[in-house]
Design an enzyme around this catalytic site. Structure first.
Site, mmCIF file in Angstrom:
data_model
loop_
_atom_site.group_PDB
_atom_site.id
_atom_site.type_symbol
_atom_site.label_atom_id
_atom_site.label_comp_id
_atom_site.label_asym_id
_atom_site.label_seq_id
_atom_site.Cartn_x
_atom_site.Cartn_y
_atom_site.Cartn_z
ATOM 1 N N GLY A 71 1.078 -4.344 0.615
ATOM 2 C CA GLY A 71 2.057 -5.394 0.361
ATOM 3 C C GLY A 71 2.398 -6.205 1.609
ATOM 4 O O GLY A 71 2.511 -7.433 1.559
ATOM 5 N N ASN A 151 13.401 -3.675 -4.001
ATOM 6 C CA ASN A 151 13.062 -2.290 -3.705
ATOM 7 C C ASN A 151 14.270 -1.395 -3.487
ATOM 8 O O ASN A 151 14.173 -0.184 -3.590
ATOM 9 C CB ASN A 151 12.146 -2.228 -2.476
ATOM 10 C CG ASN A 151 12.620 -3.097 -1.344
ATOM 11 O OD1 ASN A 151 12.827 -4.295 -1.509
ATOM 12 N ND2 ASN A 151 12.807 -2.513 -0.190
ATOM 13 N N GLN A 179 7.160 -3.820 -6.101
ATOM 14 C CA GLN A 179 7.876 -2.786 -6.857
ATOM 15 C C GLN A 179 7.682 -2.920 -8.361
ATOM 16 O O GLN A 179 8.044 -2.014 -9.120
ATOM 17 C CB GLN A 179 9.381 -2.836 -6.523
ATOM 18 C CG GLN A 179 9.713 -2.433 -5.104
ATOM 19 C CD GLN A 179 9.491 -0.941 -4.835
ATOM 20 O OE1 GLN A 179 9.500 -0.112 -5.738
ATOM 21 N NE2 GLN A 179 9.292 -0.598 -3.568
ATOM 22 N N SER A 199 0.882 -3.504 -4.104
ATOM 23 C CA SER A 199 0.469 -2.405 -3.243
ATOM 24 C C SER A 199 0.137 -1.176 -4.090
ATOM 25 O O SER A 199 0.940 -0.772 -4.938
ATOM 26 C CB SER A 199 1.627 -2.096 -2.293
ATOM 27 O OG SER A 199 1.281 -1.080 -1.411
ATOM 28 N N ALA A 200 -1.026 -0.562 -3.844
ATOM 29 C CA ALA A 200 -1.488 0.540 -4.701
ATOM 30 C C ALA A 200 -0.577 1.763 -4.665
ATOM 31 O O ALA A 200 -0.360 2.410 -5.687
ATOM 32 C CB ALA A 200 -2.905 0.938 -4.282
ATOM 33 N N HIS A 201 -0.037 2.080 -3.478
ATOM 34 C CA HIS A 201 0.681 3.359 -3.374
ATOM 35 C C HIS A 201 2.031 3.352 -4.087
ATOM 36 O O HIS A 201 2.690 4.389 -4.189
ATOM 37 C CB HIS A 201 0.831 3.792 -1.902
ATOM 38 C CG HIS A 201 1.833 3.041 -1.091
ATOM 39 N ND1 HIS A 201 3.039 3.588 -0.726
ATOM 40 C CD2 HIS A 201 1.817 1.799 -0.567
ATOM 41 C CE1 HIS A 201 3.718 2.705 0.010
ATOM 42 N NE2 HIS A 201 2.988 1.607 0.120
ATOM 43 N N THR A 237 -14.566 -4.615 6.980
ATOM 44 C CA THR A 237 -15.297 -3.817 5.987
ATOM 45 C C THR A 237 -14.331 -3.302 4.928
ATOM 46 O O THR A 237 -13.254 -2.791 5.258
ATOM 47 C CB THR A 237 -16.005 -2.638 6.690
ATOM 48 O OG1 THR A 237 -16.889 -3.191 7.664
ATOM 49 C CG2 THR A 237 -16.788 -1.792 5.703
ATOM 50 N N CYS A 327 19.272 0.750 7.193
ATOM 51 C CA CYS A 327 20.277 0.991 8.235
ATOM 52 C C CYS A 327 20.037 2.331 8.909
ATOM 53 O O CYS A 327 19.482 3.240 8.318
ATOM 54 C CB CYS A 327 21.678 0.977 7.646
ATOM 55 S SG CYS A 327 22.065 2.409 6.656
HETATM 56 N N1 PLP Z 1 7.436 -5.530 -0.488
HETATM 57 C C1 PLP Z 1 8.256 -4.683 -1.124
HETATM 58 C C2 PLP Z 1 9.236 -5.216 -2.135
HETATM 59 C C3 PLP Z 1 8.209 -3.316 -0.860
HETATM 60 O O1 PLP Z 1 9.025 -2.479 -1.486
HETATM 61 C C4 PLP Z 1 7.271 -2.853 0.103
HETATM 62 C C5 PLP Z 1 7.226 -1.426 0.473
HETATM 63 O O2 PLP Z 1 8.192 -0.708 0.375
HETATM 64 C C6 PLP Z 1 6.425 -3.781 0.730
HETATM 65 C C7 PLP Z 1 6.534 -5.108 0.404
HETATM 66 C C8 PLP Z 1 5.394 -3.353 1.721
HETATM 67 O O3 PLP Z 1 4.294 -2.760 1.067
HETATM 68 P P1 PLP Z 1 3.252 -1.838 1.858
HETATM 69 O O4 PLP Z 1 3.900 -0.533 2.071
HETATM 70 O O5 PLP Z 1 2.073 -1.747 0.923
HETATM 71 O O6 PLP Z 1 2.900 -2.569 3.102
#
Ligand code: PLP
Length: 384
Positions: A71, A151, A179, A199-201, A237, A327
């Site tokens: 992300g 998030n 999210q 983002s995959a994770h 790559t 924080c």
């Molecule tokens: N954007 C949002 C709303 C997220 O919650 C996060 C990760 O917590 C990211 C971007 C960043 O993603 P990544 O961990 O894949 O870099």
């Protein structure tokens, strides 16, 4: 000791099907997709298959999907790319104060290169106030980045209505859907966005891989230069096993999303009802339990409790949760998101984010409620 994972907004457990899909590409099929022998063509085919799986999940064309490291990289790439397109004309970025740092820090960096940032009005729920947006003077705005779902507090924006306003003003529109993808229905054609990050994770894929959706009529300059992979937009790559894992996570989500959502929402609402009903001086951050809240998010604030201490207490009871804020306990400052939605002073320090997944059970939620209740009571007692 129990191990109850309730921090799925931070990251998620890899689905077994994802792991199984990835393994061959870490062992036997390790070819570089750019090479010309058959070992490499298997890897190349796997990447192309994953592109189709991801495209299906968000109703895009495969040629509109660019694999990235996640992300953060997708956000950086698109904001820098849009900025190059609009600078000199109307170089102003419209965003919100509740975006992820990947967007907010990039906006700050663009400001050093002559960009300007304006912020969309928010409701108390953290959602963009679309009526207020319509009243803004958007003449100087050339690009916008507004998240699909927050998030920390789980607010879901009405991206389609926001896009209507932005498109009427000829503004390039990106949404950070990190999210939302894999949890909520996300259809880029319906939403009418030019770009989207994921983002995959965050949806049971591996870490370190994600994608940028970019409408095929929009062409931007790359952030990362090199061998010209990913149609020249993202050199390096390919992370073949990671991309295959992302593809499988998208494939699984495309087929199970609705069913999983129903299960997760039931647990989320039971959790929220019990915490608000059984713990005094507690508020729910963000929207109520309807469709404006991300299906897997419950964000609370407790008066007279320090959120970081609460997370430690819960960890001692085998629960992984978070304050949901950036924080540090030493700074004792509320997160930028809670500040932006105007959390009452007494509740600023005491935030707790519980984020669920398809693997969460009702027994885990019941255990978590008891643990939160006793930990809040304990912390209030020792701080008087
Ligand atoms: N954007 C949002 C709303 C997220 O919650 C996060 C990760 O917590 C990211 C971007 C960043 O993603 P990544 O961990 O894949 O870099």
């Amino acid at each position: 000791m129990k191990n109850i994972y309730l921090d799925n907004a931070a990251t998620t457990r890899v689905d077994d099907a994802v792991f199984e899909a990835m393994e061959p590409y870490l062992r036997g099929m390790y070819g570089n997709p750019s090479a010309s022998y058959s070992l490499a063509s298997k890897a190349k085919k796997a990447v192309s298959n994953a592109r189709e799986q991801v495209a299906e999940l968000i109703n895009a064309k495969p040629s509109e999907i660019y694999f990235t490291s996640g992300g953060t990289e997708s956000d950086n790439t698109v904001l820098n790319g849009f900025f190059e397109l609009i600078k000199g004309k109307n170089g102003c970025l419209l965003t919100t104060k509740t975006e992820h740092p990947a967007v907010l820090r990039t906006a700050e960096a663009l400001a050093k290169r002559g960009g300007r940032t304006v912020f969309a009005p928010l409701r108390e729920s953290g959602c963009v106030d679309t009526d207020g947006l319509k009243e803004m003077n958007l003449n100087a705005v050339g690009m916008a980045s507004i998240m699909t779902a927050n998030n920390e507090i789980g607010s879901i924006n009405d991206i389609k209505s926001i896009a209507d306003v932005l498109k009427a003003n000829d503004i390039l529109f990106h949404t950070d859907a990190v999210q939302a993808v894999g949890h909520e229905k996300v259809d880029v054609r319906e939403l009418n966005v030019d770009a989207l990050s994921a983002s995959a994770h965050k949806f049971h894929g591996p870490k370190g891989v994600g994608f940028l959706y970019l409408k095929d009529s929009v062409k931007i300059s790359p952030l990362i230069l090199g061998g010209g992979q990913e149609y020249g937009l993202r050199s390096g790559t390919e992370n073949v096993a990671g991309i295959v894992g992302l593809g499988m996570a998208a494939y699984v989500a495309s087929r199970t999303l609705e069913k999983e959502r129903t299960h997760i929402i039931k647990l989320r609402d039971a959790l929220i009802e019990r915490v608000l009903g059984e713990i005094p001086d507690c508020v729910l951050n963000g929207p109520g339990t309807g469709d404006l809240r991300l299906c897997n998010n419950a964000s609370f604030s407790f008066a007279r409790v320090n959120g970081s201490s609460l997370v430690i207490q819960l960890d001692m009871k085998g629960i992984c949760a978070s304050t949901g804020s950036a924080c540090s306990s030493s700074e004792r400052r509320a997160s930028h998101v809670l500040e932006a939605v105007g959390i009452p002073e007494d509740y600023k320090d005491g935030s707790l984010r519980i984020s669920l997944s398809k693997y969460t059970t009702l027994e885990e939620i019941d255990y978590a409620v008891e643990a939160i209740k006793s930990s809040v009571a304990f912390l209030r007692q020792i701080t008087g």
